[in-house]
Scaffold this active site. Structure first.
Site, mmCIF file in Angstrom:
data_model
loop_
_atom_site.group_PDB
_atom_site.id
_atom_site.type_symbol
_atom_site.label_atom_id
_atom_site.label_comp_id
_atom_site.label_asym_id
_atom_site.label_seq_id
_atom_site.Cartn_x
_atom_site.Cartn_y
_atom_site.Cartn_z
ATOM 1 N N ARG A 42 0.834 -1.200 0.000
ATOM 2 C CA ARG A 42 0.000 0.000 0.000
ATOM 3 C C ARG A 42 0.869 1.251 0.000
ATOM 4 O O ARG A 42 1.949 1.275 0.628
ATOM 5 C CB ARG A 42 -0.867 -0.012 1.267
ATOM 6 C CG ARG A 42 -1.925 1.062 1.354
ATOM 7 C CD ARG A 42 -2.969 0.897 0.298
ATOM 8 N NE ARG A 42 -4.196 1.627 0.625
ATOM 9 C CZ ARG A 42 -5.200 1.787 -0.230
ATOM 10 N NH1 ARG A 42 -5.133 1.283 -1.461
ATOM 11 N NH2 ARG A 42 -6.292 2.426 0.128
ATOM 12 N N THR B 203 -9.479 -0.212 -10.392
ATOM 13 C CA THR B 203 -8.404 -1.083 -9.921
ATOM 14 C C THR B 203 -8.316 -2.270 -10.862
ATOM 15 O O THR B 203 -9.077 -2.348 -11.802
ATOM 16 C CB THR B 203 -8.744 -1.542 -8.481
ATOM 17 O OG1 THR B 203 -8.410 -0.506 -7.608
ATOM 18 C CG2 THR B 203 -8.084 -2.774 -8.008
ATOM 19 N N GLU C 178 -5.696 3.825 -7.596
ATOM 20 C CA GLU C 178 -6.903 4.394 -6.989
ATOM 21 C C GLU C 178 -7.913 4.745 -8.069
ATOM 22 O O GLU C 178 -8.449 3.864 -8.679
ATOM 23 C CB GLU C 178 -6.549 5.571 -6.086
ATOM 24 C CG GLU C 178 -7.543 6.129 -5.095
ATOM 25 C CD GLU C 178 -9.012 5.786 -5.139
ATOM 26 O OE1 GLU C 178 -9.364 4.622 -4.939
ATOM 27 O OE2 GLU C 178 -9.834 6.692 -5.302
ATOM 28 N N ASP D 33 -8.013 7.986 -0.243
ATOM 29 C CA ASP D 33 -8.720 6.929 0.491
ATOM 30 C C ASP D 33 -8.752 7.202 2.000
ATOM 31 O O ASP D 33 -9.449 6.509 2.744
ATOM 32 C CB ASP D 33 -8.085 5.551 0.234
ATOM 33 C CG ASP D 33 -8.660 4.882 -1.009
ATOM 34 O OD1 ASP D 33 -9.568 5.453 -1.628
ATOM 35 O OD2 ASP D 33 -8.201 3.781 -1.358
ATOM 36 N N GLY E 50 -13.092 -2.129 -7.958
ATOM 37 C CA GLY E 50 -14.391 -1.520 -7.650
ATOM 38 C C GLY E 50 -14.478 -0.742 -6.361
ATOM 39 O O GLY E 50 -15.572 -0.608 -5.796
ATOM 40 N N GLY E 51 -13.355 -0.218 -5.844
ATOM 41 C CA GLY E 51 -13.426 0.585 -4.617
ATOM 42 C C GLY E 51 -14.071 -0.230 -3.509
ATOM 43 O O GLY E 51 -13.810 -1.425 -3.361
HETATM 44 N N1 GLU Z 1 -8.316 2.749 -3.683
HETATM 45 C C1 GLU Z 1 -9.238 1.673 -3.606
HETATM 46 C C2 GLU Z 1 -8.981 0.807 -2.410
HETATM 47 O O1 GLU Z 1 -7.873 0.602 -2.053
HETATM 48 C C3 GLU Z 1 -9.155 0.795 -4.787
HETATM 49 C C4 GLU Z 1 -9.455 1.558 -5.995
HETATM 50 C C5 GLU Z 1 -10.725 1.152 -6.572
HETATM 51 O O2 GLU Z 1 -10.936 -0.011 -6.862
HETATM 52 O O3 GLU Z 1 -11.518 2.050 -6.808
HETATM 53 O O4 GLU Z 1 -9.874 0.317 -1.836
#
Ligand code: GLU
Length: 616
Positions: A124, A426, A446, A468, A513-514
């Protein structure tokens, strides 16, 4: 829905350069616009996107056929799952530059056939040493505008992806980065055919990219996305990969590349009249970066062992709590998840994920003292299940629980917290090798296109991962573990997952997908384990992402009879902000050392599943 397409791997022989020519030796079908000249002919053999392939010798599933093929080539040449995962990820850095690449970070989960152990690598991004809790507040004390921070130097964390690859290759691989980056370098130099996905993601970002001349010069053609079928080359990235291959990762973390990325994030080059927030990263921050080997988190579900990523991701813990809650609902109602109607299944699923998210948002972040073991415990889930009503959805937001080891009573003293903001993109890949080693790897920059800032002359985008962090506490007066801090890693939702049965690999799965990553992974697991869906159908099934607010549903679920029944139970179904939720992939381990590699059939222009020896 099961696809029966079979495809014999083209074998980008020589991709590792061992036997010479190949990348670019096959049919050149793409139109070369003559710009961004590269070395040799483009890599334009049209590799079909096959969603299911079964066979032996090893398997790869990802969103991109070139990446999957590079992984297969490494496996074929005797590389381990980790070797293949690194080579495939490096390729995604070229072909999926808006979701992956050395400007970002990710989480790598590995099962070793030799030791029977699951280990993880935390790659990370980290915040600058100067970051404070009120980093994202303006002078008026109000949170800064989210979109403004995204496209700025301020959102850029120290990238962890290259360090992850190095640790993965050293710990679990037999090849070194010098060899593993070579296929990706060649694809970057020779170019690949632009597909719908690349075109669409570029078009969505065109306006933003135009504000950063380096990015516009690399990714746009006269201000527009390159057309589908044209060749896209990235000679700068090819050079960057080559430099790393020859000089090692120090050139990134302590040398010329690190300096370039620090300079650009501190003072991004912008188009005339455009100003963006500067970043605070220093070369010391970059030099201090470490990808960390960690233990996974795990839970038992239906007799299977589900392993996921621990802190600073909330993914593994929240998937585990969801599964524990579903088992608790079975107990509570006396009816198993496999026996109920489709709408009751999704009702239970939504209640479980919303509850788990309430706890995630309150308790999980990159801080000391997160009650991980309690959050993972069945006793905690049993207590939390007491609010479940088979006949009605709980009011959202559901209050968080108290994972304090004292579970005698039902009840919660927690506040009802709104759901914090999350990203949307992602990429994920799975690899299995002939010896039984497995990798589930999710990586990201991200947002799609990250910060929008390209490191000049180096061909890669910088992440905006620091968005995030929560800009302000989710609820005033309630401690928030995900506020910014010096050197801190922002909380993630990424959930690369490996499932074992009696200690042997059973499944690998993950998705972009965040925050929807968590619900998607949990839904694929329950779809396949409890609802008797073939794995490809579990991946394809319409998704429901309930994260303690409105419930996002895709692929027509809201308008279906099941959707109407869910609304009747009080669920507030809404469409997702994008057309679909996640583009997932998986591998299922079959008897006789065989594999079923699985990719999307329904979303994001599909994915690419491959095995080394189809149907063997
Ligand atoms: N930044 C997101 C996370 O670490 C992932 C990015 C995404 O899939 O939108 O959860």
């Amino acid at each position: 829905m099961r696809a029966s397409l079979r495809y014999l791997a083209l074998g980008l022989a020589g991709a590792l350069g061992v036997s010479g020519t190949v990348l670019g030796g096959s049919a050149a079908v793409a139109h070369d616009d003559g710009r961004h000249g590269g070395r040799g002919s483009p890599v334009t053999a049209e590799l079909p996107k096959v969603p299911v392939m079964t066979g032996g010798g090893g398997a790869v599933s990802s969103v991109d056929p070139l990446a999957s093929q590079v992984g297969i080539d490494v496996l074929e040449r005797g590389g381990t799952a980790a070797d293949a995962a690194v080579a495939a990820a490096a390729t995604l850095g070229v072909t999926e530059p808006y979701s992956a690449g050395i400007g970002g970070g990710g989480f790598f989960v590995h099962y070793s056939a030799e030791t029977g152990e699951v280990r993880t690598i935390d790659g990370r991004e980290t915040a600058p040493a100067t970051f404070t809790e009120d980093e994202f507040l303006g002078e008026d004390g109000e949170p800064l505008d989210f979109a403004t921070v995204v496209s700025s130097g301020k959102s850029v964390g120290v990238p962890g992806t290259l360090a992850t690859w190095e640790v993965a290759a050293e710990e679990f691989g037999t090849m070194d980065l010098h060899d593993l980056l070579r296929p990706a370098e060649r694809i970057a130099a020779r170019g690949f055919a632009v597909d719908e996905n690349f075109h669409e993601q570029t078009a969505q970002n065109a306006e933003r990219f135009a504000t950063f001349p380096e990015t516009a010069g690399l990714f746009l053609r006269d201000g527009e996305a390159p057309a589908v079928g044209t060749v896209f080359r990235n000679p700068d990235l090819a050079r960057t990969y080559r430099t790393i291959r020859h000089e090692g990762t120090d050139v990134f973390y302590e040398g010329e590349i690190g300096r370039a990325l620090v300079d650009e994030s501190r003072e991004p080059t912008t188009a005339e009249g455009v100003e963006v927030l500067p970043g605070e990263l220093t070369l010391e921050d970059v030099g201090a970066y470490e990808a960390l080997l960690k233990d996974p988190v795990s839970t038992e579900y239906r007799g299977l062992e589900v392993y996921g990523m621990g802190l600073p991701s909330s993914g593994g813990i929240t998937v585990a709590e969801t599964l524990n809650l579903l088992e608790a609902y079975d107990e509570r109602t006396g009816t198993g998840l496999s026996e109920v109607s489709e709408s009751q299944y999704l009702h239970r699923f939504s209640e479980a994920t919303a509850t788990a998210f309430a706890d995630r948002n309150r308790w999980i972040g990159d801080v000391e003292g997160v009650p991980v073991d309690e959050l993972l415990s069945q006793e905690f889930a049993d207590e939390r299940s007491c609010l479940f009503d088979p006949a009605a959805a709980q009011e959202r937001p559901i209050p968080f629980g108290e994972p304090d080891g004292d579970y005698a009573a039902c009840g919660t003293s927690g506040a009802r917290q709104p759901q914090p903001a999350g990203g949307v993109s992602t990429t994920h890949l799975n690899v299995a090798d002939r010896w039984g080693n497995v990798v589930a790897y999710t990586l990201t920059i991200e947002q799609t296109g990250g910060s929008g800032i390209t490191v000049p002359d180096h061909g890669f985008l910088l992440n905006n991962e620091l968005t995030d962090f929560n800009f302000v506490p989710v609820t005033e007066g309630v401690p928030d573990p995900n506020l910014p801090g010096p050197g801190k890693r922002p909380r993630s939702s990424m959930s690369p997952t490996i499932v074992l049965e009696d200690g042997e690999p059973w499944m690998s799965v993950g998705t972009p997908g965040g925050a929807t990553i968590i619900t998607t992974v949990a839904q694929i697991l329950t779809g396949h384990i409890d609802r008797d869906l073939e794995l490809v159908d579990a991946v394809a099934a319409p998704r429901l992402s309930s994260r303690n607010g409105a419930e996002e549903v895709d692929l027509g679920l809201a308008e279906s009879e099941v959707g109407r029944q869910l609304s009747g139970l009080g669920h507030r179904l809404v469409p997702p902000p994008r057309r679909w939720i996640g583009n997932a992939s998986a591998i299922r381990f079959l008897d006789g050392n065989r594999f079923e590699a699985v990719a999307e059939t329904e979303r994001g222009y599909g994915g690419s599943a491959m095995v080394v020896h189809p149907d063997r």
